[in-house]
Motif scaffolding. Structure first.
Motif, PDB file in Angstrom:
ATOM      1  N   ASN A   1       0.902  -1.117   0.218  1.00  0.00           N
ATOM      2  CA  ASN A   1       0.062  -0.011  -0.337  1.00  0.00           C
ATOM      3  C   ASN A   1       0.407   1.098  -0.096  1.00  0.00           C
ATOM      4  O   ASN A   1       0.574   2.202  -1.013  1.00  0.00           O
TER       5      ASN A   1
ATOM      6  N   ASP B   1       5.338   6.290   5.082  1.00  0.00           N
ATOM      7  CA  ASP B   1       5.363   7.183   3.560  1.00  0.00           C
ATOM      8  C   ASP B   1       5.390   8.517   3.688  1.00  0.00           C
ATOM      9  O   ASP B   1       4.711   8.823   4.093  1.00  0.00           O
TER      10      ASP B   1
ATOM     11  N   ILE C   1     -11.247   2.689   5.789  1.00  0.00           N
ATOM     12  CA  ILE C   1     -10.028   1.607   5.345  1.00  0.00           C
ATOM     13  C   ILE C   1     -10.380   0.425   5.798  1.00  0.00           C
ATOM     14  O   ILE C   1      -9.748   0.130   5.307  1.00  0.00           O
TER      15      ILE C   1
ATOM     16  N   GLN D   1     -12.319   1.598   0.352  1.00  0.00           N
ATOM     17  CA  GLN D   1     -11.170   1.809   0.240  1.00  0.00           C
ATOM     18  C   GLN D   1     -11.642   3.593   0.354  1.00  0.00           C
ATOM     19  O   GLN D   1     -12.433   4.085   0.464  1.00  0.00           O
ATOM     20  N   GLY D   2     -10.456   4.561   0.396  1.00  0.00           N
ATOM     21  CA  GLY D   2     -10.142   5.778   0.607  1.00  0.00           C
ATOM     22  C   GLY D   2     -11.411   6.072  -0.379  1.00  0.00           C
ATOM     23  O   GLY D   2     -12.280   7.334   0.778  1.00  0.00           O
TER      24      GLY D   2
ATOM     25  N   THR E   1      -8.295  -3.174  -3.913  1.00  0.00           N
ATOM     26  CA  THR E   1      -9.815  -4.479  -3.584  1.00  0.00           C
ATOM     27  C   THR E   1     -10.825  -4.343  -2.464  1.00  0.00           C
ATOM     28  O   THR E   1     -11.963  -4.260  -1.815  1.00  0.00           O
ATOM     29  N   GLY E   2      -9.687  -3.608  -2.241  1.00  0.00           N
ATOM     30  CA  GLY E   2      -9.825  -2.978  -0.270  1.00  0.00           C
ATOM     31  C   GLY E   2     -10.596  -4.319   0.745  1.00  0.00           C
ATOM     32  O   GLY E   2     -10.487  -3.671   1.255  1.00  0.00           O
TER      33      GLY E   2
ATOM     34  N   LEU F   1      -5.668  -4.337   3.313  1.00  0.00           N
ATOM     35  CA  LEU F   1      -6.018  -3.444   5.352  1.00  0.00           C
ATOM     36  C   LEU F   1      -7.602  -4.387   6.662  1.00  0.00           C
ATOM     37  O   LEU F   1      -6.407  -4.517   7.188  1.00  0.00           O
TER      38      LEU F   1
HETATM   39  P1  ADP Z   1      -6.312  -1.649  -1.422  1.00  0.00           P
HETATM   40  O1  ADP Z   1      -5.494  -1.301  -1.432  1.00  0.00           O
HETATM   41  O2  ADP Z   1      -6.429  -3.235  -2.189  1.00  0.00           O
HETATM   42  O3  ADP Z   1      -7.495  -0.751  -1.882  1.00  0.00           O
HETATM   43  P2  ADP Z   1      -6.761  -1.845   1.549  1.00  0.00           P
HETATM   44  O4  ADP Z   1      -7.355  -2.302   2.110  1.00  0.00           O
HETATM   45  O5  ADP Z   1      -5.426  -2.726   1.561  1.00  0.00           O
HETATM   46  O6  ADP Z   1      -7.116  -2.161   0.129  1.00  0.00           O
HETATM   47  O7  ADP Z   1      -6.423  -0.774   1.094  1.00  0.00           O
HETATM   48  C1  ADP Z   1      -7.626   0.662   1.404  1.00  0.00           C
HETATM   49  C2  ADP Z   1      -7.847   2.066   0.915  1.00  0.00           C
HETATM   50  O8  ADP Z   1      -6.735   2.479   2.332  1.00  0.00           O
HETATM   51  C3  ADP Z   1      -6.701   1.865   0.008  1.00  0.00           C
HETATM   52  O9  ADP Z   1      -7.631   2.038  -1.126  1.00  0.00           O
HETATM   53  C4  ADP Z   1      -6.387   3.631   0.694  1.00  0.00           C
HETATM   54  O10 ADP Z   1      -7.375   4.357   0.208  1.00  0.00           O
HETATM   55  C5  ADP Z   1      -6.201   4.176   1.680  1.00  0.00           C
HETATM   56  N1  ADP Z   1      -5.057   3.242   2.005  1.00  0.00           N
HETATM   57  C6  ADP Z   1      -4.416   2.060   2.557  1.00  0.00           C
HETATM   58  N2  ADP Z   1      -3.223   2.442   3.042  1.00  0.00           N
HETATM   59  C7  ADP Z   1      -2.664   3.693   2.167  1.00  0.00           C
HETATM   60  C8  ADP Z   1      -1.170   4.115   2.576  1.00  0.00           C
HETATM   61  N3  ADP Z   1      -0.165   3.699   2.411  1.00  0.00           N
HETATM   62  N4  ADP Z   1      -1.609   5.759   1.567  1.00  0.00           N
HETATM   63  C9  ADP Z   1      -2.462   6.403   2.172  1.00  0.00           C
HETATM   64  N5  ADP Z   1      -3.490   5.921   1.162  1.00  0.00           N
HETATM   65  C10 ADP Z   1      -3.775   4.338   1.835  1.00  0.00           C
END
Ligand code: ADP
Length: 773
Positions: free
Chosen positions: A417, A444, A457, A463-464, A475-476, A479
Motif C-alpha cells: 500500500n 510513507d 478503510i 477504500q479511501g 480490492t479494499g 487493511l
Molecule cells: P486496497 O489497497 O486493495 O484498495 P486496502 O484495504 O489495502 O485495499 O486499503 C484500503 C484503502 O486504504 C486504500 O484504497 C487507500 O485508500 C487507503 N490506504 C491504505 N494504505 C494507504 C497508504 N499507505 N497511503 C494512502 N492511502 C492508503
C-alpha cells in the motif's frame, strides 16, 4: 424492690450521724470526766486540810498538856472520817502520844483510783498554841486512803460515759426513724412507682409525689422525673409513629420491588429468549461462514488449478525468446494472474476469519530478514522517485516466536500500500523491539488518508475514495485482513495519517524473543556517504556502520569532495559518479533501485564500483563492505535460495493428473535443472518408484484412481523409502490441509499456483547437498 437495711440511705445517713455524735459525745464526756477528776483531786486535799484545821487546836492543847487519853480520843475521832486510815499525835520530843490506824478499803476497781489519785496521801500539821506560835509542841499526822474519794469519782465517770452512749444510741434510733420516714420511705415509694410503671403506656402514668414532700427535693425530683418521662414518652410516641410510617413505606417498597422483580423476570425471560435467538443466529452465521469458507476453499481449488496452468505457462513463455512487445503483453497477463491469486488468497483468509478457522503457528523466525526479504521483493513496485529503506533496530532479537507467513502478509500488505500510494519521497519500514514484543512501522510520504476515510478503510472492500479506486485499483481487502491478523496475534494496528503528507501504519505484535544474535566480527575503515541528511540511506548507515566498527561520514552530493578521505564511498546518485570518480580513487558502492543498475560497460569506466539494490539488506551490505575493505578475508556468504546455482542433477517424480499442470511443473523443474519423470496418478507413481531411483516426489493430492494421500501413505508403509521427500502439491485451501498432508506421510507442502522461486526454495531445502553441484 427490697433494699437491705444496711444499704438503705436512711441507715447510712443515721449511722454516719450517730458516729459523729458518738465521737463528739465521748469527747465531751471525757472532758467532763477530766474536769470532775481535777475537782475531786483538789477536794481530797481540801477536805483533809479542813479536818486538820478543825483538829488543830484540840491536838495542840493535848500536846501542850501531854494528855495521852485525850490524844487517843482525838485520833479515834479522826479515824471516823472514812478517808483517814491512820492518825497519830507526836510530841515535840518525837514520842507518840496517840496513834490509830485501820486497813485501806479493798476493791477490784481501786487500781484505777490509785492510778489517778495515788494510793494514799500523808498530811502533817505542826502543833502550837496561839500565844506561842513559834514554839513547836508536836505534830498531828494523818494518812488518807484516796479510794474513799476515788470510788465516788469512778462511779460518776462511769455514769457520765454510760449516759453519753445511751444518748447516742437513742439519738441514732430517733435519726434512723426520722431519716427513714423523711428520705428512704418516699424514695422507696418513688422507686416502686417507677418500677411498676407500664412501659407501653408511659404517658398516662405519672409518679405520685409522696405526701408532704411537694416542695422539697423529693418533690422536685418527682416533678423532674415526671417531666423527663413525659419527654421520653413523647419521643417514643414520635418514634413509634415514624416506625409505623417506615413499615408502611417498606410495605409499599416491597410491593414496588416485587412488581419490578416481576417486570425484570419478564424482561430476563425475554432477554434469555433473544439471547438464545442471537446464539442461534450466531451459530447459523458461523455455520454459514464455515459453509462459505468451505465453499470458497473448494471454489478456490477449482480456480487455482487452471490458474496454476495459466501462470505456469505464462512464466514458461516469459522465459523463452520473445520480442519486447510480446514480453510486455505476457508480463501484464502474468501480473494480472498474480493479482487474481492474491485476491483469491485474501478472500479466503477473510472467510477463514469469519468462520473462526484461522490457525496461527508459533515457530522461531528471523523477523529482520523476513522484513528485508519482503521489502526487497516488493521494491520493484516502488516508483522511481521513492526511496525504500528497511531500518531494523540492532537490538531486535535474531529470532522471535510467531507465525512468519502471517507476519509476512502483514508487512507485505502495508508495504505494498505504502509503495502504491507514494510517488515521491521515502517509504521506511522500521522494526524495533518493544516491551511486549515487536513494533513494525511502515511510514510513507505519499498521498495520506483523510480523517473520514481513516475510520472506514479497515472495513472489508472499503477504500479511501472512488477516485482512489479509479486511479490505483485494489480490492479494499488488504487493511481489513491486516488488522484482523494483528488482532488474531493479540496485537494491534495503528494509523496516523494526514491527507497530502503521508501515512504511518504501526503493527504492534506480541512476538516473544526466541534467540539473540551474536555480534558480527568488526570491520575497519572509514566510509563516506554522499547523500542528503534527509535520506533513508543516511539514517540506515549512521546506525549500522558504527555498530560494525566503521567510521561513518556524510557529505552532501554537491559538496567539494577532493579533500575528503575515505576507504570507500557510498552514493545513491548514479549521475554523480563520473564527477566523483575524477577526484576519488577509492572503491564506490552505488545503491539504487534494482532497475536502475548500470550496465557492465558503464560500470567498468567507474571501477572499482559495486552496485547494490535498494532496500539495503544488513547481511548483504556487511558482506559487500567486508569484501571492499578487507579483500583478503575469506567470505562466509549467507546461503539463500536465490544465491544457489540454478542447475540441479536431482531426479524428480512429478505425480499430477492435469496435463496443463504437468506441463507447467515439468517446465519449471527442467528450468531448475531437474530430471523429471511424470506419473498420472498414485498407483502409477508407486510402479515407477519400484522400478527407478528417485530423489524427490512432487505429489498432487487430488487425482483419479489413487490420490496423493493414499499414494504417500503406501510409500511410507512399504518401508522402502522412509526418507524420500514427498512434497504435496495442492490447490486445496482448507485450513487442515497441511495437517492432512503430514498425516499421510508427506514431508512438505506447496500451494498451487506456485512460483518458480517457491519451487526452487523447496527443492533446495529437501534435496541432499550432493544433488547440487
Ligand atoms: P486496497 O489497497 O486493495 O484498495 P486496502 O484495504 O489495502 O485495499 O486499503 C484500503 C484503502 O486504504 C486504500 O484504497 C487507500 O485508500 C487507503 N490506504 C491504505 N494504505 C494507504 C497508504 N499507505 N497511503 C494512502 N492511502 C492508503
Amino acid at each position: 424492690m427490697d433494699i437491705s437495711l444496711t444499704n438503705r440511705l436512711s441507715f447510712k445517713q443515721a449511722s454516719l450521724t450517730v458516729l459523729v455524735a458518738f465521737i463528739l459525745g465521748t469527747l465531751l464526756s471525757l472532758i467532763q470526766v477530766g474536769i470532775d477528776y481535777a475537782s475531786e483531786d483538789a477536794s481530797i486535799n481540801r477536805e483533809i486540810r479542813s479536818l486538820l484545821e478543825i483538829s488543830h487546836n484540840p491536838a495542840a492543847r493535848i500536846a501542850y498538856n501531854i494528855d495521852a487519853e485525850l490524844a487517843q480520843e482525838l485520833v479515834l475521832g479522826l479515824l471516823r472520817s472514812p478517808a483517814v486510815i491512820r492518825a497519830e499525835i507526836v510530841d515535840n520530843s518525837g514520842a507518840v502520844l496517840a496513834s490509830v490506824n485501820r486497813p485501806p478499803m479493798r476493791s477490784r476497781y481501786r487500781m484505777f483510783s490509785d492510778f489517778l489519785f495515788q494510793e494514799r496521801r500523808r498530811f502533817e500539821d505542826p502543833l502550837f498554841v496561839a500565844h506561842a506560835p513559834h514554839e513547836a509542841l508536836g505534830v498531828l499526822r494523818l494518812e488518807v486512803d484516796t479510794y474513799a474519794f476515788g470510788s465516788h469519782f469512778l462511779k460518776r465517770a462511769v455514769l457520765t460515759l454510760v449516759t453519753g452512749f445511751a444518748r447516742s444510741l437513742l439519738l441514732s434510733l430517733i435519726l434512723l426513724v426520722l431519716f427513714y420516714a423523711m428520705l428512704t420511705k418516699p424514695l422507696v415509694g418513688i422507686i416502686r412507682a417507677l418500677s411498676e410503671r407500664d412501659t407501653r403506656m408511659p404517658a398516662r402514668q405519672k409518679i405520685p409525689c409522696p405526701p408532704g414532700h411537694e416542695r422539697d427535693e423529693i418533690g422536685i425530683l418527682v416533678e423532674v422525673t415526671n417531666r423527663q418521662l413525659a419527654n421520653i414518652a413523647e419521643e417514643i410516641e414520635q418514634r413509634r409513629e415514624a416506625e409505623d410510617r417506615l413499615t408502611q413505606y417498606l410495605g409499599e417498597l416491597e410491593n414496588i420491588v416485587s412488581a419490578r422483580t416481576a417486570e425484570l423476570k419478564a424482561t430476563n425471560a425475554r432477554l434469555t429468549q433473544s439471547n438464545q435467538e442471537l446464539e442461534e443466529a450466531r451459530r447459523t452465521a458461523l455455520q454459514m461462514a464455515q459453509a462459505r469458507a468451505a465453499f470458497l476453499a473448494n471454489m478456490s481449488h477449482e480456480i487455482r488449478t487452471p490458474l496454476n496452468g495459466l501462470l505456469g505457462m505464462l512464466a514458461l513463455a516469459l522465459d523463452g525468446p520473445l520480442n519486447s512487445e510480446q514480453r510486455q503483453q505476457l508480463s501484464i497477463a502474468h501480473g494480472s494472474g498474480e493479482v487474481l491469486v492474491e485476491l483469491l488468497n485474501d478472500i479466503l483468509d477473510l472467510s477463514k476469519f469469519e468462520a473462526g478457522q484461522l490457525e496461527l503457528e508459533s515457530i522461531p523466525f528471523d523477523l529482520g530478514v523476513l522484513v528485508e526479504d519482503t521489502a526487497s521483493l516488493l521494491s520493484q513496485n516502488a516508483a522511481p522517485g521513492v526511496e525504500l529503506t528497511c531500518l531494523i533496530d540492532p537490538q531486535l532479537p535474531i529470532q522471535v516466536l510467531g507465525d512468519p507467513t502471517r507476519v509476512r502478509q502483514i508487512v507485505s500488505n502495508l508495504l505494498s500500500n505504502a509503495l502504491k500510494f507514494t510517488r515521491f519521497g521515502r517509504v521506511d519500514v522500521r522494526v524495533r523491539a518493544v516491551a511486549n514484543g515487536v513494533e513494525i512501522e511502515i511510514r510513507d510520504t505519499g498521498i495520506g488518508i483523510s480523517e473520514e476515510a481513516q475510520e472506514r478503510i479497515f472495513q472489508p472492500f472499503a477504500q479511501g475514495s472512488i477516485d482512489i479506486t479509479r486511479q490505483y485499483g485494489g480490492t479494499g481487502l488488504g487493511l481489513a485482513l491486516t488488522r484482523r491478523l494483528c488482532e488474531a496475534m493479540r496485537g494491534e494496528l495503528g494509523l496516523v495519517s494526514k491527507e497530502g503528507f503521508g501515512s504511518r501504519f504501526t503493527a504492534r505484535l506480541p512476538l516473544p524473543s526466541h534467540a539473540r544474535g551474536t555480534p558480527l566480527p568488526p570491520l575497519h575503515g572509514r566510509v563516506v556517504a554522499l547523500c542528503p541528511s534527509s535520506s533513508g540511506l543516511h539514517e540506515l548507515l549512521s546506525t549500522l556502520l558504527p555498530s560494525w566498527g566503521l567510521t561513518y561520514l556524510r557529505q552532501d552530493t554537491d559538496a567539494p569532495l577532493a579533500s575528503i578521505k575515505g576507504d570507500t564511498f557510498i552514493s545513491d546518485c548514479p549521475e554523480c559518479l563520473p564527477g566523483l570518480r575524477k577526484v576519488i580513487d577509492s572503491p564506490i558502492l552505488l545503491v539504487t533501485a534494482y532497475n536502475r543498475f548500470m550496465d557492465n560497460e558503464q560500470a567498468s569506466t567507474l571501477a572499482p564500483l559495486e552496485q547494490m539494490a535498494r532496500p539495503l539488506g544488513r547481511a548483504a551490505l556487511y558482506q559487500t563492505l567486508r569484501h571492499i575493505l578487507q579483500p583478503g578475508v575469506t567470505e562466509t556468504p549467507r546461503q539463500s535460495a536465490s544465491d544457489k546455482p540454478q542447475s540441479r542433477q536431482a531426479r524428480v517424480l512429478l505425480v499430477e493428473d492435469n496435463p496443463v499442470n504437468q506441463m507447467v511443473a515439468k517446465g519449471m523443474l527442467a528450468k531448475l535443472g531437474c530430471d523429471v519423470a511424470v506419473a498420472a496418478h498414485g498407483a502409477e507413481a508407486l510402479d515407477y518408484l519400484a522400478r527407478e531411483p528417485v530423489d524427490l516426489v512432487l505429489m498432487d493430492c487430488n487425482m483419479p484412481i489413487m490420490d496423493g494421500y493414499e499414494a504417500s501413505r503406501r510409500i511410507r508403509q512399504s518401508g522402502r523409502w522412509p526418507d524420500l521427500p514427498i512434497i504435496a502439491l495442492t490447490a486445496n485451501a482448507l485450513p487442515d490441509e497441511r495437517e492432512r498432508c503430514q498425516a499421510a506421510g508427506m514431508s512438505d507442502y506447496l500451494a498451487k499456483p506456485f512460483r518458480r522461486e517457491e519451487l526452487a526454495a523447496l527443492l533446495d531445502s529437501w534435496l541432499p547437498a550432493t544433488a547440487t553441484p
